[in-house]
Write an enzyme that holds these catalytic residues in place. Structure first.
Site, short mmCIF file in Angstrom:
data_model
loop_
_atom_site.label_atom_id
_atom_site.label_comp_id
_atom_site.label_asym_id
_atom_site.label_seq_id
_atom_site.Cartn_x
_atom_site.Cartn_y
_atom_site.Cartn_z
N LYS A 1 -9.71 -24.12 -19.57
CA LYS A 1 -9.33 -25.46 -19.23
C LYS A 1 -9.22 -25.46 -17.47
CE LYS A 1 -6.12 -29.41 -19.81
NZ LYS A 1 -4.75 -29.77 -20.36
N SER B 1 -5.16 -34.25 -23.28
CA SER B 1 -6.09 -34.04 -22.01
C SER B 1 -7.05 -32.87 -22.37
CB SER B 1 -5.46 -33.89 -21.01
OG SER B 1 -4.55 -32.56 -20.70
N SER C 1 -0.88 -32.51 -25.24
CA SER C 1 -2.55 -32.47 -24.68
C SER C 1 -2.98 -31.27 -25.23
CB SER C 1 -2.33 -32.31 -23.30
OG SER C 1 -2.36 -33.64 -22.68
#
Lengths: 492, 95
Positions: A78, A158, A182
Site C-alpha cells: 500500500k 481505503s 480500511s
C-alpha cells in the site's frame, strides 16, 4: 491469469521450496499480470526491476536451501508505507515526488524475510475514504462486476488497491492499513481476507500517519492462512514506535485448522441495525450456524454504545488527522506553491495539495480541537471511546472468546454511486468495523458468500487484545464452511 | 451546533488551507452535515467517565539518553522543494 498467479501465498511458498518453479518465474508471471491489469488502476507505481533483483537473490538463497519465511514471494505494498528510494505518495498530490530515505519497519521486515516488492498500491488519499475514489491517482476498479452488468464497481477503501490487486491475482498478498475499517471493508467488497491486528501489534514507524491512536497495519490475502503467514512477518516490537507492544510474535499459521470446539462466540444485538437488508441478516445467521456446527458455543451479547462509535470516530480521527497533516507545509517535502509570505505559501500549497475529502477532515479536526470546542467535542468523544471499550471488556470478561458481526451494511457499490451529495452517506460503510479501532481490538474479515447481485459479502470476527490466533482459527472455520466464491472471468 | 460562514473562513485559516470565497457556502454545508451527524454524542451520559488516552494499557518507555541517530542533514533536506546547501528555503520571515 497463469498457473503461477493462481497459487495462494502458502502454495507458492511450498512450490518454491520444493523447487517446482523459481522465484524469478513466479515474479515474471506476476509482473505480466500487473502490466495487463492497468485498467484496474490498482498500482500507483510498478517496480518490476526491483522485483526481479529481489527474486534473483531469493533464487540464490533457495538453491542453497536458505529460504526465509517469505522467500521469493511477490507482494504489493500500500502506498502509505514509506519505501526507501521508491516514490511514496499516500495517493496525494501533496507528496508528489517524495522519495523516502528510509524504509517503514513493517516493509523492512517483509524484505528481511525474503519478500519481493511488485510495486506500490493505490488507496484513498491519506487513507481517508471507503471506496478508493478520493485517490489523486484516480479510483481503483474492482475486478468484480454485478451479474449481467459492466458497471465499474468500487473495491472499497481505503486499501482498495491492495484488495483489488489480491482479488485479481496481481500479487500473492498485500500490505494494508486500517483506521476505521480500511482493511476489512475492502476485503469484504472483493472476496478477500483482511486482518486488522490489535493496536500496537505492528509498528507504525514509516507508515504515513492518518489518526495515530487508531491506525494499524495488517495484511490482505486470498485466504486466512496467507494472512497468518503475512502477519507473522509484519508484526513485532519496534522501539521506534512508542505505542508498539513488546511481546513475542506467535507462529500464526499454526492456529489454522486448530479446533474451535468450545469457543464462545458473542452475537451483539446492537449490530442488527434498523433497516438492515435481509441478505446481510441472512448471511450473519448462516455464519452463526457454521460456527455452531464447528463446535462453538453461541451467546447473545450487548454492546450498548455501538451506535456512538461512528460519530465519535468522526471527531477523534479528523482531530488526529488535522494534527498529523500539519507537517505538509510545502517546505520539507512534496508539493510547493509559492506565496508572498510564509503563511500564503502554506495556505496555497495545502489548498493545491489536498483533495476535497482530506480538506474536509482537516477542517473538521481543526474545528473540534479549537478553543472553546475541545471539551464539547474531542474530550467527550474520547470519553465515549472509553465506554465503547468497556462494552467489549465486559463481554470478554463474561467468557466471550470472539464476536461475530456483518462486515459491511451492503455489498460493493458502483463508482460515483455514494457520498457525492452527503459525505456521511459514505461514512456509514464503516458502521460495523469502526468499533474495533475505537477499542484497539483485532478484527478479521473473511468472504462468506455472494449477494443477489453477484458481488461478495464477508463476515467479521472481533477478538480479545493480542488473541489474533483465535481469530485465525475461527476465520479458517468460517472459510471451510462457506461456499467457495470464484472471481468472475478476467475482463481487464 | 453548526458553523456560520465566518467560522468556516476562520477554520480554514487556522488549518492553513486557502479557501476561495465561492467554496465557503459548500464547505459550510458539508461541515454542518458532519456536525449534525455527531450531534447525538451529546445525549450520552459521560459523567465520571475518564477520557481514553490509550486503547492498550501501556506505559511510555524511556530510552537511554544517548545519541543513536543523526548526522544526515543531506538526507533530511533531499526531498525539499527548495533548498540551499543543507537548508530549507522559505520566503523571508524576519524583516
Amino acid at each position: 491469469m497463469t498457473e503461477l498467479t493462481k497459487l495462494t501465498l502458502a502454495a507458492a511458498r511450498d512450490g518454491l521450496r520444493a523447487r517446482k518453479f523459481t522465484a524469478t518465474e513466479l515474479t515474471k508471471a506476476h509482473i505480466a499480470a500487473v502490466e495487463k491489469a492497468r485498467a484496474l488502476n490498482a498500482y500507483i507505481a510498478e517496480t518490476p526491476e526491483r522485483a526481479l533483483a529481489q527474486a534473483a537473490d531469493s533464487d540464490a538463497r533457495l538453491a542453497k536451501g536458505e529460504g526465509r519465511p517469505l522467500e521469493g514471494l511477490p507482494l504489493g505494498i500500500k502506498d502509505l508505507y514509506c519505501t526507501q528510494g521508491v516514490e511514496t505518495t499516500a495517493a496525494s498530490r501533496i507528496l508528489k515526488g517524495f522519495k523516502p530515505h528510509y524504509e517503514s519497519t513493517v516493509t523492512a521486515q517483509l524484505w528481511r524475510d525474503g519478500g519481493v516488492m511488485l510495486g506500490k498500491l493505490n488507496l484513498d488519499e491519506f487513507a481517508m475514504g471507503s471506496s478508493n475514489e478520493t485517490s489523486a491517482f484516480g479510483p481503483v476498479v474492482s475486478p468484480w462486476r454485478r451479474k449481467g452488468s459492466d458497471a465499474k464497481i468500487v473495491p472499497g477503501g481505503s486499501s482498495g488497491g491492495s484488495a483489488a490487486a489480491v482479488a485479481a491475482h496481481l500479487c500473492l498478498a498485500a500490505t494494508a492499513t486500517d483506521t476505521g475499517g480500511s482493511i476489512r471493508q475492502p476485503a469484504a467488497f472483493t472476496g478477500t481476507v483482511g486482518v486488522k491486528p490489535t493496536y500496537g501489534r505492528c509498528s507504525r514507524w514509516g507508515v504515513v500517519a492518518f489518526a495515530s491512536s487508531l491506525d494499524q497495519a495488517g495484511p490482505i490475502a486470498r485466504d486466512v492462512r496467507d494472512c497468518a503467514i503475512m502477519l507473522r512477518s509484519m508484526a513485532g516490537f519496534d522501539p521506534k514506535d512508542s505505542t508498539s507492544v513488546d511481546r513475542p510474535v506467535p507462529d500464526y499459521e499454526k492456529a489454522i485448522g486448530a479446533s474451535v470446539s468450545g469457543k464462545t462466540i458473542g452475537i451483539p444485538r446492537e449490530y442488527r441495525l434498523e433497516g438492515m437488508s435481509a441478505e446481510i441478516d441472512g448471511l450473519w445467521k448462516q455464519g452463526v450456524e457454521w460456527l455452531r456446527d464447528a463446535g462453538a458455543k453461541i451467546v447473545d451479547i450487548s454492546l450498548p454504545h455501538t451506535r456512538m462509535a461512528l460519530p465519535a470516530y468522526y471527531i477523534v480521527a479528523p482531530a488526529e488527522a488535522s494534527s498529523n497533516l500539519a507537517r505538509y507545509d510545502g517546505v520539507r517535502y512534496g508539493l510547493r506553491e509559492n506565496g508572498r509570505d510564509i503563511v500564503e505559501l502554506y495556505e496555497k500549497t495545502r489548498a493545491a495539495g489536498f483533495g476535497p475529502e482530506v480538506r474536509r477532515r482537516i477542517m473538521i479536526g481543526t474545528y473540534v480541537l479549537s478553543a472553546g470546542y475541545y471539551d464539547a467535542y474531542y474530550v467527550r468523544a474520547q470519553k465515549i471511546r472509553t465506554l465503547i471499550k468497556q462494552d467489549f471488556e465486559q463481554a470478554f470478561h463474561a467468557g466471550v472468546d470472539a464476536i461475530l458481526t456483518p462486515a459491511t451494511p451492503s455489498p460493493a457499490f458502483a463508482l460515483g454511486e455514494k457520498g457525492s451529495a452527503d459525505p456521511v452517506e459514505m461514512y456509514l460503510n464503516d458502521v460495523f468495523t469502526v468499533t474495533v479501532n475505537m477499542a484497539g481490538l483485532p478484527g478479521l474479515v473473511a468472504p462468506c458468500g455472494l449477494a443477489a447481485d453477484g458481488l461478495p459479502l464477508g463476515l467479521q470476527l472481533i477478538g480479545r487484545p493480542f488473541e489474533e490466533e483465535t481469530l485465525f482459527s475461527l476465520g479458517a472455520a468460517l472459510e471451510n464452511a462457506a461456499p467457495k466464491i470464484g472471481l468472475p472471468k478476467a475482463w481487464w | 451546533m453548526s458553523v456560520d460562514q465566518a467560522t468556516v473562513r476562520r477554520i480554514a485559516h487556522l488549518a492553513r488551507i486557502a479557501v476561495e470565497e465561492k467554496e465557503v457556502e459548500h464547505l459550510q454545508g458539508e461541515i454542518n452535515a458532519i456536525l449534525s451527524f455527531v450531534e447525538e454524542l451529546s445525549s450520552v451520559d459521560v459523567a465520571g467517565v475518564e477520557a481514553m488516552t490509550s486503547t492498550m494499557p501501556m506505559k511510555l518507555r524511556m530510552r537511554a539518553d544517548v545519541v543513536n541517530d543523526g548526522h544526515k542533514a543531506a538526507d533530511i533536506v533531499a526531498n525539499a522543494p527548495e533548498r540551499e546547501d543543507n537548508f530549507f528555503v522559505v520566503p523571508k520571515v524576519v524583516e
